[in-house]
Design a protein around this motif. Structure first.
Motif, PDB file in Angstrom:
ATOM      1  N   ASP A  35      58.317  12.945  16.895  1.00 47.76           N
ATOM      2  CA  ASP A  35      57.750  13.386  18.172  1.00 47.76           C
ATOM      3  C   ASP A  35      57.747  12.277  19.226  1.00 47.76           C
ATOM      4  O   ASP A  35      57.591  12.545  20.411  1.00 47.76           O
ATOM      5  N   ARG A  36      57.841  11.035  18.791  1.00 50.92           N
ATOM      6  CA  ARG A  36      57.832   9.920  19.746  1.00 50.92           C
ATOM      7  C   ARG A  36      59.200   9.673  20.370  1.00 50.92           C
ATOM      8  O   ARG A  36      59.322   8.869  21.292  1.00 50.92           O
ATOM      9  N   VAL A  37      60.215  10.297  19.814  1.00 52.52           N
ATOM     10  CA  VAL A  37      61.565  10.074  20.337  1.00 52.52           C
ATOM     11  C   VAL A  37      61.797  11.019  21.511  1.00 52.52           C
ATOM     12  O   VAL A  37      61.606  12.232  21.384  1.00 52.52           O
ATOM     13  N   LYS A  38      62.162  10.442  22.654  1.00 49.27           N
ATOM     14  CA  LYS A  38      62.583  11.274  23.779  1.00 49.27           C
ATOM     15  C   LYS A  38      64.000  11.733  23.449  1.00 49.27           C
ATOM     16  O   LYS A  38      64.979  11.024  23.702  1.00 49.27           O
ATOM     17  N   ARG A  62      67.739  15.918   9.868  1.00 47.57           N
ATOM     18  CA  ARG A  62      68.391  16.001  11.185  1.00 47.57           C
ATOM     19  C   ARG A  62      68.404  14.614  11.823  1.00 47.57           C
ATOM     20  O   ARG A  62      67.508  13.798  11.587  1.00 47.57           O
ATOM     21  N   LEU A  63      69.438  14.401  12.581  1.00 50.47           N
ATOM     22  CA  LEU A  63      69.609  13.135  13.286  1.00 50.47           C
ATOM     23  C   LEU A  63      69.149  13.353  14.725  1.00 50.47           C
ATOM     24  O   LEU A  63      69.655  14.244  15.415  1.00 50.47           O
ATOM     25  N   VAL A  68      63.142   5.532  22.552  1.00 51.31           N
ATOM     26  CA  VAL A  68      61.735   5.191  22.297  1.00 51.31           C
ATOM     27  C   VAL A  68      61.523   3.884  23.037  1.00 51.31           C
ATOM     28  O   VAL A  68      62.276   2.926  22.830  1.00 51.31           O
ATOM     29  N   GLU A  69      60.519   3.856  23.919  1.00 46.72           N
ATOM     30  CA  GLU A  69      60.261   2.636  24.700  1.00 46.72           C
ATOM     31  C   GLU A  69      61.553   2.148  25.384  1.00 46.72           C
ATOM     32  O   GLU A  69      61.849   0.953  25.426  1.00 46.72           O
ATOM     33  N   ALA A  74      68.535   5.979  16.980  1.00 50.42           N
ATOM     34  CA  ALA A  74      69.048   7.075  16.145  1.00 50.42           C
ATOM     35  C   ALA A  74      68.037   7.257  15.030  1.00 50.42           C
ATOM     36  O   ALA A  74      67.898   6.389  14.164  1.00 50.42           O
ATOM     37  N   CYS A  75      67.318   8.344  15.101  1.00 51.71           N
ATOM     38  CA  CYS A  75      66.237   8.558  14.153  1.00 51.71           C
ATOM     39  C   CYS A  75      66.715   9.500  13.047  1.00 51.71           C
ATOM     40  O   CYS A  75      67.095  10.642  13.308  1.00 51.71           O
ATOM     41  N   MET A  76      66.709   9.008  11.829  1.00 51.95           N
ATOM     42  CA  MET A  76      67.058   9.857  10.679  1.00 51.95           C
ATOM     43  C   MET A  76      65.789  10.533  10.200  1.00 51.95           C
ATOM     44  O   MET A  76      64.976   9.919   9.496  1.00 51.95           O
ATOM     45  N   ASP A  77      65.617  11.769  10.630  1.00 53.88           N
ATOM     46  CA  ASP A  77      64.416  12.531  10.269  1.00 53.88           C
ATOM     47  C   ASP A  77      64.692  13.182   8.912  1.00 53.88           C
ATOM     48  O   ASP A  77      65.148  14.319   8.830  1.00 53.88           O
ATOM     49  N   GLY A  78      64.425  12.396   7.885  1.00 51.16           N
ATOM     50  CA  GLY A  78      64.783  12.812   6.524  1.00 51.16           C
ATOM     51  C   GLY A  78      65.882  11.911   6.004  1.00 51.16           C
ATOM     52  O   GLY A  78      66.900  11.732   6.663  1.00 51.16           O
TER      53      GLY A  78
END
Ligand code: HPA
Length: 270
Positions: A35-38, A62-63, A68-69, A74-78
């Protein structure tokens, strides 16, 4: 041979050429950080050739590409685990792809069982070193010289400068950061009490089923590594309670905000 080009091409095509700076890998129950990732682009792993499908509970698969800031993340959600049957090459494939797209740092989070009895549930441990107890290494097999050298040094696997920044950020936020050694088992069964006693003698402070293959592959391909472990439960035999995925997930939910805040602060500072 894994097809890095096909995966890079697909991500480029779907994201309009997004160039990540930092990879953030979310561990069990820490999905709240997403949720913090724009977000600019969200891609299910199944849409990227070579990315395995996440089957672990609470891992979304999901990628998320975005900021962020104001840093490109690249956020690896899982994440993918050895116990899911991916094979270690599959486990580390996504981070190698993201490295090829430009990332130079990786922040890994995970859920762990506390072995060090001075730790308590909910503590956050900055990983200073690891013990690989998975019985294999993601670099086994032919070495891809384009990725890195055959025999990478692991003395400074957990980047000292990033660790210093993490400690400063924790201080600023009033978080008491624990420090220690992570030992990786394959899972999916939790450890036995005898194993936990043995691991304590070996010098381990916390135990989990992930992260170490990713750290090894990340060091190999030149990513700077930072790892934060959430102590979601005390390891087997310490309290006498049975270990459950529900306890792990519940601690993750309760501490997700604090750990997410720390990760954001570190992203801002580095
Ligand atoms: N052992 C292994 N992995 C874990 C644990 C544990 O006690 N808790 C969360 N992940």
């Amino acid at each position: 041979m894994m097809d890095y080009k096909a995966a890079c091409d697909r991500i480029n095509e779907l994201s309009g050429g997004f160039k990540p700076e930092i990879i953030v890998v979310l561990g069990s129950g820490l999905a709240g950080f997403a949720d913090r990732v724009k977000a600019e682009t969200v891609i299910p792993y199944g849409d990227i050739p070579g990315f395995g499908i996440s089957t672990a509970p609470y891992h979304n698969g999901r990628l998320i590409l975005g900021t962020v800031e104001d840093k490109r993340v690249a956020c690896m959600d899982g994440r993918l685990h050895l116990y899911e049957g991916h094979g270690l090459e599959g486990v580390v494939f996504p981070l190698r792809v993201l490295r090829k797209l430009g990332a130079d740092k990786i922040f890994l989070t995970n859920a762990t069982g506390g072995i060090n009895t001075s730790f308590k549930v909910g503590d956050i441990m900055l990983v200073e070193d690891h013990i690989n107890f998975q019985g294999r290494n993601p670099l086994m097999g032919p070495n891809d010289e384009e990725l890195g050298v055959r025999f990478p040094d692991m003395t400074y696997a957990y980047n000292p400068e990033l660790r210093r920044i993490a400690e400063e950020c924790a201080d600023r936020l009033g978080i008491e950061l624990k420090k220690g050694v992570y030992i990786a088992c394959t899972g999916p069964s939790y450890e036995t009490p005898a194993e936990i006693r043995a691991f304590r003698l070996l010098g381990a402070d916390a135990v989990g089923m992930s992260t170490v293959p990713e750290v090894i592959a990340a060091v190999h391909c030149g990513l700077k590594v930072l790892t934060l472990s959430l102590i979601t439960n005390m390891a087997a035999g310490i309290t006498g309670n049975k270990l459950t995925m529900e306890e792990v997930a519940e601690t993750g939910r309760q501490r997700s905000l604090v750990l997410g805040g720390l990760v954001s602060e570190i992203i801002k500072a580095c």
